[in-house]
Design an enzyme around this catalytic site. Structure first.
Site, short mmCIF file in Angstrom:
data_model
loop_
_atom_site.label_atom_id
_atom_site.label_comp_id
_atom_site.label_asym_id
_atom_site.label_seq_id
_atom_site.Cartn_x
_atom_site.Cartn_y
_atom_site.Cartn_z
N ASN A 13 0.86 -1.19 0.00
CA ASN A 13 0.00 0.00 0.00
C ASN A 13 0.89 1.23 0.00
O ASN A 13 2.13 1.13 0.04
CB ASN A 13 -0.94 -0.02 1.21
N ASP A 61 -3.57 -6.85 5.61
CA ASP A 61 -4.44 -7.77 6.33
C ASP A 61 -4.33 -9.19 5.77
O ASP A 61 -4.56 -10.16 6.47
CB ASP A 61 -5.90 -7.29 6.24
N LYS A 74 8.99 -16.08 -11.58
CA LYS A 74 8.10 -15.01 -12.04
C LYS A 74 6.87 -15.60 -12.75
O LYS A 74 7.02 -16.45 -13.63
CB LYS A 74 8.87 -14.09 -12.99
N PRO A 99 -1.51 -12.35 10.71
CA PRO A 99 -1.80 -12.14 12.14
C PRO A 99 -1.92 -10.65 12.42
O PRO A 99 -1.26 -9.83 11.78
CB PRO A 99 -0.58 -12.73 12.85
N LYS A 138 -12.57 0.01 16.22
CA LYS A 138 -11.26 -0.68 16.23
C LYS A 138 -10.63 -0.61 17.62
O LYS A 138 -10.06 -1.57 18.11
CB LYS A 138 -10.31 0.00 15.22
N LYS A 180 -9.90 -4.08 19.75
CA LYS A 180 -8.52 -4.50 20.09
C LYS A 180 -8.20 -4.17 21.54
O LYS A 180 -7.06 -4.35 21.98
CB LYS A 180 -7.53 -3.83 19.15
O1 PMT Z 1 3.01 6.13 6.43
P1 PMT Z 1 2.30 7.44 6.08
O2 PMT Z 1 2.30 7.71 4.60
O3 PMT Z 1 2.83 8.60 6.89
O4 PMT Z 1 0.77 7.25 6.47
C1 PMT Z 1 0.39 7.11 7.80
C2 PMT Z 1 -0.79 6.15 7.97
C3 PMT Z 1 -2.03 6.73 7.29
C4 PMT Z 1 -0.47 4.78 7.37
C5 PMT Z 1 -1.02 6.01 9.51
O5 PMT Z 1 -1.32 7.28 10.03
C6 PMT Z 1 -2.13 5.04 9.84
O6 PMT Z 1 -3.29 5.39 9.91
N1 PMT Z 1 -1.77 3.74 10.07
C7 PMT Z 1 -2.76 2.66 10.31
C8 PMT Z 1 -3.26 2.13 9.01
C9 PMT Z 1 -4.51 1.25 9.14
O7 PMT Z 1 -5.54 1.58 8.69
O8 PMT Z 1 -4.37 0.22 9.84
P2 PMT Z 1 -5.57 -0.86 10.10
O9 PMT Z 1 -6.88 -0.24 10.26
O10 PMT Z 1 -5.42 -1.92 9.07
O11 PMT Z 1 -5.09 -1.42 11.47
C10 PMT Z 1 -5.46 -0.89 12.72
C11 PMT Z 1 -4.29 -0.99 13.64
O12 PMT Z 1 -3.89 -2.36 13.76
C12 PMT Z 1 -3.07 -0.23 13.21
O13 PMT Z 1 -2.46 0.28 14.37
C13 PMT Z 1 -2.19 -1.29 12.56
O14 PMT Z 1 -0.78 -0.97 12.67
C14 PMT Z 1 -2.54 -2.54 13.37
N2 PMT Z 1 -2.45 -3.79 12.61
C15 PMT Z 1 -3.29 -4.02 11.55
C16 PMT Z 1 -3.24 -5.22 10.87
C17 PMT Z 1 -2.31 -6.19 11.27
N3 PMT Z 1 -2.21 -7.33 10.64
N4 PMT Z 1 -1.48 -5.93 12.29
C18 PMT Z 1 -1.55 -4.76 12.97
O15 PMT Z 1 -0.78 -4.54 13.91
#
Ligand code: PMT
Length: 396
Positions: A209, A278, A288, A304, A336, A340
């Protein structure tokens, strides 16, 4: 508001080739909002003239104990009301005189007479740097409470390669800004994730991403500025590591999880800023994948959830999550946070936060939603760190 608004810095310049970097540092300090008084030694003026520093600082340059420019006692007055004295470059000779408490020119005298913190940025040939006398002087200065910035290693003006290069002007500015931040998290250990993950499909392609890592690295820097010992586990990003931060580079979500769990013991705070994928491809092709079929189906399996796993641990640190949403921020972010079981979650809209230098966030905790002013990611990060610090104090 700039990083050094309202601050007055005395910049001492001694006689080394790196004095040219002090000119750029003066420009950066002024740009960051500081009032800069230059104390230029006689040797320093052989490398860069007073006129340059006067033009860049917009203030008179101080050179001699005997020319007080009608100010009374420059060696006393200059440090009074200053937030810091920074000597850059600091030659071996200057460091030696400083370590011995000498006061035989304006700069050494004002350093001795100062009532504010003193920072020095050594600059010298690698042999001079490694001499026992120089190292002895540096140990003495550190014991006296002087902050030593650098030096770096690399190619030197004399053509030799090794330790003794002065830090770059931008690095010195960052170090000074960090030095002046209140150290409310001294003794705390902080672990963060930052950037995207990359989930390989074959040796060439993968799922990822557009997270740049900027928000995570800004937070790492803000935590370090607040005095914490910081480790950032970074997905594939091309950002320099903030000064004083330990960095572990990973590629995939599984690697990120492994690095986080290994670095976790002893952490007081864990912040998941990374945009972790995810899902990952169920099968990674060894070679390839060739073009051919009109349609292909990609089987994905769930990765995970690193944050959820850390937060559910028996001895979990204070856990902070991030949520990047494209709509209904409050609803999704708070959901969220609850799912969590996090004390704090930072919500941002992708159109505000993803990829760029600025962000606009809302903090969600048990007391409700707290919007923060939009700004550069470092400014936003500092505000988040302030909020976390207050929460840590309240839960202590
Ligand atoms: O990197 P930049 O360009 O500066 O952008 C910053 C950002 C937009 C990426 C950042 O500010 C941000 O929002 N990061 C979280 C992105 C997100 O939407 O994560 P999520 O909704 O998929 O996950 C929620 C939380 O769980 C996050 O803290 C994530 O790190 C954590 N997570 C998610 C999935 C996973 N498998 N493991 C995790 O630890």
């Amino acid at each position: 508001m700039s990083d050094l608004s309202g601050k007055r810095i005395v910049l001492g310049v001694t006689g080394g080739v790196a004095a040219y970097k002090a000119a750029e540092l003066t420009r950066l300090l002024v740009k960051a909002g500081a009032t800069v008084d230059i104390a230029l030694t006689e040797a320093g003026a052989h490398f860069v003239g007073a006129a340059t520093f006067q033009a860049l600082s917009g203030r008179p340059v101080w050179s001699s104990l005997w020319d007080d420019q009608g100010r009374g006692m420059a060696h006393i007055d200059l440090s009074r009301g200053a937030d810091a004295v920074l000597v850059a470059p600091a030659t071996a000779d200057f460091l030696s005189r400083l370590a011995h408490g000498m006061a035989n020119d304006l700069l050494t005298t004002l350093c001795l007479a100062r009532d504010c913190p003193l920072l020095v940025a050594p600059a010298m040939n690698r042999q001079m740097w490694h001499q026992p006398a120089t190292q002895r002087n540096l140990r003495q200065l550190a014991a006296d409470g002087v902050a030593v910035l650098g030096p770096a290693s690399g190619e030197q003006a004399c053509g030799e390669v090794g330790d003794g290069r002065m830090l770059e002007a931008g690095e010195l500015l960052d170090a000074l800004v960090a030095f002046l931040q209140p150290k409310r998290l001294a003794g705390k250990r902080v672990l963060l994730t930052a950037g995207p993950t990359f989930e390989a499909l074959d040796p060439v392609r993968g799922l990822t991403n557009s997270s740049s890592g900027k928000m995570g690295f800004a937070l790492a820097r803000a935590f370090a500025e607040a005095g914490a010992a910081v480790t950032v586990v970074a997905g594939p990003v091309g950002l320099p590591t903030p000064m004083g931060v330990s960095r572990l580079d990973v590629v995939s979500a599984l690697q990120m999880r492994e690095a986080v769990l290994a670095a976790l013991p002893g952490a007081d705070v864990f912040v998941g800023v990374a945009a972790v994928a995810d899902y990952r491809p169920a099968v990674v092709a060894a070679q390839k994948i060739k073009k051919g079929a009109q349609q292909r189906t990609l089987e994905l399996i769930a990765n995970p959830d690193i944050l959820a796993e850390v937060a559910a641990g028996a001895d979990a640190p204070f856990c902070v999550g991030f949520a990047a949403e494209s709509e209904r921020l409050a609803e999704y972010a708070e959901a969220k946070r609850r799912s969590k079981n996090l004390p704090l979650l930072v919500g941002n809209l992708v159109q505000h936060g993803l990829g760029g230098d600025r962000n606009e966030v809302v903090l969600f905790d048990a007391r409700g939603a707290h919007p923060l002013p939009a700004g550069e990611k470092l400014m936003v990060a500092r505000a988040i760190v302030t909020h976390i610090t207050e929460m840590l104090i309240c839960t202590a």
